[in-house]
Design a protein around this motif. Structure first.
Motif: not given
Length: 206
Positions: A33-53
């Motif tokens: 959960q989180g406000e728009n722009g908090a990084g929810k989608t970015s976190l999911l992309r980290l989990l699936v390997g689409l973006s580096p942490a």
């Protein structure tokens, strides 16, 4: 079975989140959960390997599979997860059945047409299986995408706003699919701005 430790992510010079940690075992799910722009989608992309942490590690069954470093074991992890992004990633020029066939080919899996047709039927797309996706409504396009939950075996479902554009009946149906997945020992990480028809799960607020 799925563990994230001290994850951090930035967008440009802006830090979205830091020191994010969680763990999930079979039958558990995480509501991000989180406000728009908090990084929810970015976190999911980290989990699936689409973006580096920027920092931190992701482990699957004890093996390092992501974070700042991607290891060979990451390929095994990706074979066991299904990621459905925020947008309905379907090809407008193909029909619903062809979209599922295309997804199976991308995943390197054999295509079971009977299973695919059964999935589309359960998702409420009877009579629309052979229509070009471009003529379907936004909610129907989302249902085509969600049919992959029934045709693509995966231990971990990562769903970004999967309940968007769905009517009340479809929300209940997706909730039922998630409940079945969890009851069978699956795991799920998802974002949603609305109440979910699911058992109590873990909550991560960014």
């Amino acid at each position: 079975m799925l563990n994230a430790a001290h994850l951090a992510c930035s967008r440009g010079e802006r830090r979205l989140f830091a020191d994010v940690s969680f763990s999930l075992a079979a039958g558990e799910w995480l509501h991000v959960q989180g406000e728009n722009g908090a990084g929810k989608t970015s976190l999911l992309r980290l989990l699936v390997g689409l973006s580096p942490a920027d920092a931190g590690e992701i482990h699957w069954r004890g093996a390092l599979v992501g974070g700042m470093k991607i290891t060979p074991e990451a390929a095994d992890f990706r074979r066991e997860l299904l990621y459905l992004g925020h947008h309905a990633a379907v090809k407008d020029e193909l029909n619903a059945l062809e979209n599922l066939r295309f997804s199976a080919a991308i995943d390197g899996l054999a295509f079971d047409q009977v299973k695919a047709l059964t999935a589309l039927l359960r998702l409420g797309l009877r009579g629309r299986e052979f229509l070009p996706v471009r003529v379907l409504s936004a909610g129907q396009k989302r249902r085509v995408l969600l049919a992959r939950l029934l045709t693509r075996p995966a231990a971990v479902w990562v769903l970004d706003e999967a309940f968007n554009a769905l009517d009340g009946d479809a929300v209940q149906l997706l909730g039922a699919l998630l409940n079945e997945h969890l009851a069978a020992g699956g795991m799920a990480v998802l974002t949603s701005h609305q109440p979910l028809p699911l058992p109590v799960g873990r909550v991560l607020v960014l």
